[in-house]
Design a protein around this motif. Structure first.
Motif, PDB file in Angstrom:
ATOM      1  N   ARG A 120       0.831  -1.208   0.000  1.00 29.63           N
ATOM      2  CA  ARG A 120       0.000   0.000   0.000  1.00 29.63           C
ATOM      3  C   ARG A 120       0.862   1.253   0.000  1.00 29.63           C
ATOM      4  O   ARG A 120       0.535   2.254  -0.651  1.00 29.63           O
ATOM      5  N   LEU A 121       2.006   1.211   0.685  1.00 30.60           N
ATOM      6  CA  LEU A 121       2.898   2.370   0.708  1.00 30.60           C
ATOM      7  C   LEU A 121       3.465   2.649  -0.678  1.00 30.60           C
ATOM      8  O   LEU A 121       3.564   3.815  -1.102  1.00 30.60           O
ATOM      9  N   LEU A 122       3.818   1.614  -1.413  1.00 28.14           N
ATOM     10  CA  LEU A 122       4.316   1.810  -2.781  1.00 28.14           C
ATOM     11  C   LEU A 122       3.218   2.327  -3.699  1.00 28.14           C
ATOM     12  O   LEU A 122       3.480   3.114  -4.617  1.00 28.14           O
ATOM     13  N   GLN A 123       1.998   1.881  -3.448  1.00 33.79           N
ATOM     14  CA  GLN A 123       0.881   2.395  -4.248  1.00 33.79           C
ATOM     15  C   GLN A 123       0.652   3.887  -3.986  1.00 33.79           C
ATOM     16  O   GLN A 123       0.378   4.661  -4.917  1.00 33.79           O
ATOM     17  N   LEU A 124       0.787   4.276  -2.725  1.00 31.19           N
ATOM     18  CA  LEU A 124       0.659   5.703  -2.405  1.00 31.19           C
ATOM     19  C   LEU A 124       1.795   6.505  -3.023  1.00 31.19           C
ATOM     20  O   LEU A 124       1.615   7.674  -3.396  1.00 31.19           O
ATOM     21  N   LEU A 125       2.975   5.905  -3.145  1.00 31.30           N
ATOM     22  CA  LEU A 125       4.107   6.588  -3.781  1.00 31.30           C
ATOM     23  C   LEU A 125       3.819   6.866  -5.253  1.00 31.30           C
ATOM     24  O   LEU A 125       4.242   7.886  -5.802  1.00 31.30           O
ATOM     25  N   ILE A 126       3.085   5.947  -5.903  1.00 31.18           N
ATOM     26  CA  ILE A 126       2.704   6.170  -7.299  1.00 31.18           C
ATOM     27  C   ILE A 126       1.751   7.363  -7.410  1.00 31.18           C
ATOM     28  O   ILE A 126       1.831   8.176  -8.347  1.00 31.18           O
ATOM     29  N   LEU A 127       0.851   7.481  -6.423  1.00 31.58           N
ATOM     30  CA  LEU A 127      -0.117   8.582  -6.457  1.00 31.58           C
ATOM     31  C   LEU A 127       0.542   9.929  -6.169  1.00 31.58           C
ATOM     32  O   LEU A 127      -0.006  10.980  -6.529  1.00 31.58           O
ATOM     33  N   ASP A 128       1.683   9.902  -5.490  1.00 33.15           N
ATOM     34  CA  ASP A 128       2.405  11.146  -5.176  1.00 33.15           C
ATOM     35  C   ASP A 128       3.191  11.568  -6.418  1.00 33.15           C
ATOM     36  O   ASP A 128       4.327  11.134  -6.648  1.00 33.15           O
ATOM     37  N   VAL A 129       2.601  12.446  -7.217  1.00 32.73           N
ATOM     38  CA  VAL A 129       3.180  12.790  -8.516  1.00 32.73           C
ATOM     39  C   VAL A 129       4.510  13.517  -8.357  1.00 32.73           C
ATOM     40  O   VAL A 129       5.513  13.177  -8.987  1.00 32.73           O
ATOM     41  N   ASN A 130       4.556  14.496  -7.502  1.00 26.42           N
ATOM     42  CA  ASN A 130       5.763  15.309  -7.364  1.00 26.42           C
ATOM     43  C   ASN A 130       6.749  14.753  -6.339  1.00 26.42           C
ATOM     44  O   ASN A 130       7.862  15.268  -6.217  1.00 26.42           O
ATOM     45  N   GLY A 131       6.339  13.754  -5.593  1.00 29.42           N
ATOM     46  CA  GLY A 131       7.233  13.182  -4.585  1.00 29.42           C
ATOM     47  C   GLY A 131       7.427  14.057  -3.370  1.00 29.42           C
ATOM     48  O   GLY A 131       8.374  13.842  -2.598  1.00 29.42           O
ATOM     49  N   LYS A 132       6.574  15.040  -3.158  1.00 26.44           N
ATOM     50  CA  LYS A 132       6.741  15.954  -2.034  1.00 26.44           C
ATOM     51  C   LYS A 132       6.026  15.474  -0.774  1.00 26.44           C
ATOM     52  O   LYS A 132       6.230  16.055   0.291  1.00 26.44           O
ATOM     53  N   LEU A 133       5.186  14.458  -0.915  1.00 17.70           N
ATOM     54  CA  LEU A 133       4.422  14.002   0.245  1.00 17.70           C
ATOM     55  C   LEU A 133       4.941  12.649   0.730  1.00 17.70           C
ATOM     56  O   LEU A 133       5.568  12.549   1.781  1.00 17.70           O
ATOM     57  N   VAL A 134       4.691  11.607  -0.063  1.00 15.08           N
ATOM     58  CA  VAL A 134       5.129  10.264   0.319  1.00 15.08           C
ATOM     59  C   VAL A 134       6.638  10.123   0.133  1.00 15.08           C
ATOM     60  O   VAL A 134       7.355   9.616   1.006  1.00 15.08           O
ATOM     61  N   GLY A 135       7.137  10.577  -1.035  1.00 12.14           N
ATOM     62  CA  GLY A 135       8.566  10.418  -1.323  1.00 12.14           C
ATOM     63  C   GLY A 135       9.450  11.155  -0.340  1.00 12.14           C
ATOM     64  O   GLY A 135      10.528  10.673   0.033  1.00 12.14           O
ATOM     65  N   LYS A 136       9.021  12.298   0.110  1.00  7.09           N
ATOM     66  CA  LYS A 136       9.833  13.078   1.044  1.00  7.09           C
ATOM     67  C   LYS A 136      10.039  12.326   2.362  1.00  7.09           C
ATOM     68  O   LYS A 136      11.158  12.261   2.886  1.00  7.09           O
ATOM     69  N   HIS A 137       8.964  11.730   2.867  1.00  8.56           N
ATOM     70  CA  HIS A 137       9.082  11.011   4.140  1.00  8.56           C
ATOM     71  C   HIS A 137       9.858   9.700   3.963  1.00  8.56           C
ATOM     72  O   HIS A 137      10.567   9.274   4.885  1.00  8.56           O
ATOM     73  N   LEU A 138       9.729   9.086   2.800  1.00  6.72           N
ATOM     74  CA  LEU A 138      10.504   7.864   2.549  1.00  6.72           C
ATOM     75  C   LEU A 138      11.999   8.159   2.540  1.00  6.72           C
ATOM     76  O   LEU A 138      12.800   7.438   3.135  1.00  6.72           O
ATOM     77  N   VAL A 139      12.384   9.249   1.874  1.00  2.00           N
ATOM     78  CA  VAL A 139      13.800   9.616   1.827  1.00  2.00           C
ATOM     79  C   VAL A 139      14.303  10.004   3.212  1.00  2.00           C
ATOM     80  O   VAL A 139      15.426   9.681   3.617  1.00  2.00           O
ATOM     81  N   GLN A 140      13.455  10.653   3.962  1.00  2.00           N
ATOM     82  CA  GLN A 140      13.845  11.124   5.282  1.00  2.00           C
ATOM     83  C   GLN A 140      14.128   9.969   6.247  1.00  2.00           C
ATOM     84  O   GLN A 140      15.058  10.037   7.047  1.00  2.00           O
TER      85      GLN A 140
END
Length: 719
Positions: A692-712
């Motif tokens: 589900r987390l990877l699916q939410l990453l797909i929905l995060d187009v700019n990567g500023k929401l899900v991608g930011k926290h993943l990188v952090q």
């Protein structure tokens, strides 16, 4: 016989000549010998067709005559040996004999002597009759029971087939009378048994003599002929579908062996009422409360006459399965009431033991009980003795129960592992009863306040490690933990005056009792039996004193049991709100608030968001809190997205409300944060959130929401 000579014979055609001479020297007057030879020898090879002499033609190649050699007839028996001798005498001068158009093979002297000796042996032994074989078999039968078993199973069908139909009919009753002989019981613990041998021979006969289904079931159960009896009953059920006696017999054997799926499958095909098949399927797949309600409804309708076409066996099935559901749900008061109404001694005995009615057992049931003298009855008698602290005969009763368990183990079939499960359960009950006797003996011997009671401490620690498997029936868990609960009650009474003298010893019974009750309720909840879980926790405690950890687990198990039933969400929420949190630790507070937030989430209360936030502020390592909060935020994000899509469809080209879109992105960020934190806290529980987390990453187009926290948090996330 030397090895080199046999290798020479096996590599030349002389071996076939030797076999031909063997047949010529045998007397065929004996019918048994003739039948045996005609039945077995031709399958090896056709010796008449294979007696072709190899010759060398003029070109130097080898060839064989097209015509087989003539086997000597009976009229030429007297001259066979002389012709064979002449042919061997001429073997040394093969170059001078051109009558057959080929050269004779020179036979070594050792081989010639071997053949002569063998012919002498055949001539000497040709007078043997079948009596020699029979006498040898008689000796083997008397020394090896397996020979007797296999010989009977081989010969009885042959003899039975050779009889006339009238003779077979006349022998049916004597066979039944033979099977019912009481002296077979004396040999029932040996292998193979006489009953097993007789039944195996009968099962191989065609046509089979007609034997009552009850007798086949009895023979299969008591004489180690389980699979033979089941096979005979199954074939009979297939041929005569309306024979309920045979059907009931094979169902009983399935139940004893633990093959409940087979029994349910038979009833699925045989049930007259469609509700019967439905209730059996519900119980088979673990929906015990639903199956119990349906069985009770069928019993009520059957008594009132609203159901037509059902048989007496089907009515008995409803009652038995209803009682099975009651025992699985720990409803022993219902079982006791039913057993009293129908005067079932076995059920009354079991229900009274589970309800600690020892005086009632001693005065009313045990002296008048007409039940099978098995390990269960022996254990109850030992428990009654221990309840009165009469410990002299308990050890003897426990050893008797062990002997009965071993006997039952020996009677089970070797190839059916599930049939041993119930016997292993009886073994565990017996062993723990013996350990309880040691505890009671320690109480009676020390008795004072200065005793160390090391035996009790060791046994209590062992009991926590020795529990049934989680997938085993709740009834088996109840058998073990209910008796332990009685021992803990005795321990609490024994140490009731040690509060100030020895506090650790005073808390010993309370701590183990609370752990036992909580464990039983937890297993009932894992089996999706919330009613049983709540009833166990409410009825088996009896004392309010317990450790903080066990008190928290008690409330937690009750709350999770309420959570399994949507109609009781309010009761679960009220339970948490009414619980005094002053005695709990911060992590307990956090888990309680997380449970409260989950109830509010399921009740669609928006206050759940603040409750989850408060819980995780108290203890950030609460994995279940992060998971439940993430699922709540995920639900809110899905609802906001659906609302946004609906407005787009209704508004056409109009722009979507920015506040609604911002709200959806906010819930998406909250969801990703909660899931990442859950994975950080516990990889085992959070691994299911990764897709589900990877699916939410797909929905995060700019990567500023899900991608930011993943990188952090990438460094802290397990690989």
């Amino acid at each position: 016989i030397q090895t080199q000579e046999w290798e020479f014979l096996s590599n030349t055609f002389w071996l076939k000549h030797a076999v031909a001479l063997l047949f010529d020297c045998l007397h065929m007057d004996d019918l048994v010998t003739l039948a045996y030879n005609s039945a077995h020898v031709p399958q090896l090879f056709d010796y008449k067709e294979s007696l072709i002499l190899p010759t060398k033609d003029r070109s130097g190649g080898t060839s064989a005559e097209n015509e087989p050699m003539d086997v000597p007839s009976k009229e030429a028996d007297k001259s066979k040996s002389s012709r064979a001798a002449k042919s061997r005498d001429k073997s040394g001068d093969a170059s001078n004999d051109k009558s057959n158009g080929g050269k004779e093979i020179e036979v070594p002297e050792s081989t010639d002597a071997l053949l002569k000796e063998h012919l002498r042996f055949l001539k000497q032994e040709s007078g043997r009759r079948s009596e020699s074989l029979v006498s040898c078999l008689i000796e083997q039968v008397q020394t090896d029971p397996n020979v007797a078993h296999h010989l009977w199973v081989l010969l009885f069908p042959i003899v039975w087939t050779s009889l006339e139909k009238e003779q077979q009919t006349g022998l049916a009753k004597p066979i039944i009378h033979l099977l019912s002989k009481e002296h077979h019981i004396r040999q029932s613990l040996l292998r193979p048994t006489v009953g097993q041998t007789l039944l195996d021979g009968i099962s191989m006969s065609q046509p089979q003599p007609k034997i009552p289904a009850e007798m086949i079931k009895y023979m299969g159960r008591h004489f180690h002929a389980w699979h033979t009896a089941i096979s005979m009953l199954e074939s009979h059920v297939g041929l005569f579908p309306q024979d309920m006696r045979c059907f009931d017999a094979v169902c009983d054997l399935y139940s004893i062996l633990g093959e409940e799926d087979m029994r349910c499958g038979l009833w699925q095909r045989r049930a007259s009422a469609p509700e019967t098949a439905t209730a059996m399927a519900l119980q088979q797949h673990g929906f015990v409360p639903q199956a119990q309600g349906l069985f009770l409804e069928m019993i009520t309708r059957g008594v009132s006459g609203d159901v037509s076409g059902f048989t007496k066996s089907e009515m008995v099935l409803w009652h038995n399965q209803y009682l099975s559901c009651c025992t699985e749900l720990n409803q022993w008061e219902v079982v006791a009431e039913y057993a009293k109404s129908v005067d079932n001694s076995a059920l009354r005995l079991e229900a009274a033991a589970k309800q600690y009615e020892w005086s009632y057992l001693k005065t009313m049931i045990a002296p008048n009980a007409q039940i099978e003298d098995g390990p269960e009855f022996t254990l109850v008698k030992a428990q009654v003795q221990m309840s009165d602290m009469v410990l002299l005969d308990v050890d003897k009763l426990c050893k008797t129960a062990l002997t009965q368990c071993i006997t039952r183990w020996w009677q089970m079939p070797e190839s059916s592992p599930w049939s041993y499960a119930s016997v292993l359960h009886s073994f565990q009950r017996t062993v723990e009863l013996m350990e309880s006797w040691r505890v009671m003996m320690e109480f009676s011997m020390q008795g004072g306040q200065a005793g160390h009671y090391q035996e009790l401490k060791d046994i209590a620690d062992t009991w926590k490690l020795r529990t049934p498997n989680e997938w085993e029936p709740v009834q088996w868990w109840s058998d073990i933990l209910t008796w332990r609960n009685h021992v803990y009650n005795t321990t609490i009474r024994q140490f009731s005056n040690l509060r100030n003298v020895n506090p650790n010893l005073h808390q010993l019974g309370y701590r183990d009792k609370a752990w036992s009750v909580n464990r039983l309720g937890h297993v009932a909840r894992l089996h999706h039996l919330p009613e049983a879980c709540i009833r166990i926790i409410n009825t088996l405690y009896g004392f309010n004193a317990m450790e903080v950890q066990e008190a928290f687990i008690k409330v937690q198990e009750q709350a999770k049991a309420y959570m399994q039933k949507p109609s009781q969400y309010i009761q679960g929420l009220n339970l948490i709100n009414s619980t005094n949190m002053d005695y709990f630790n911060p992590n307990h507070h956090a888990e309680m608030y997380a449970l409260k937030g989950e109830f509010l989430h399921r009740l669609n209360d928006p206050e759940a968001h603040n409750t989850f936030s408060e819980a995780l502020s108290l203890w950030p390592l609460c994995t279940e809190g992060w998971i439940n909060w993430g699922k709540f935020c995920d639900t809110q994000y899905t609802m906001a997205t659906q609302k946004e899509q609906k407005m787009q469809q209704e508004g056409g080209d109009k722009a979507v409300d920015p506040s609604l879109q911002s709200q959806a992105w906010t819930w998406l960020e909250y969801t990703a944060t909660c899931y990442i934190q859950a994975i950080r806290c516990s990889a085992a529980q959070g691994v299911s959130l990764v897709p589900r987390l990877l699916q939410l990453l797909i929905l995060d187009v700019n990567g500023k929401l899900v991608g930011k926290h993943l990188v952090q948090h990438l460094v802290d996330i397990p690989a």
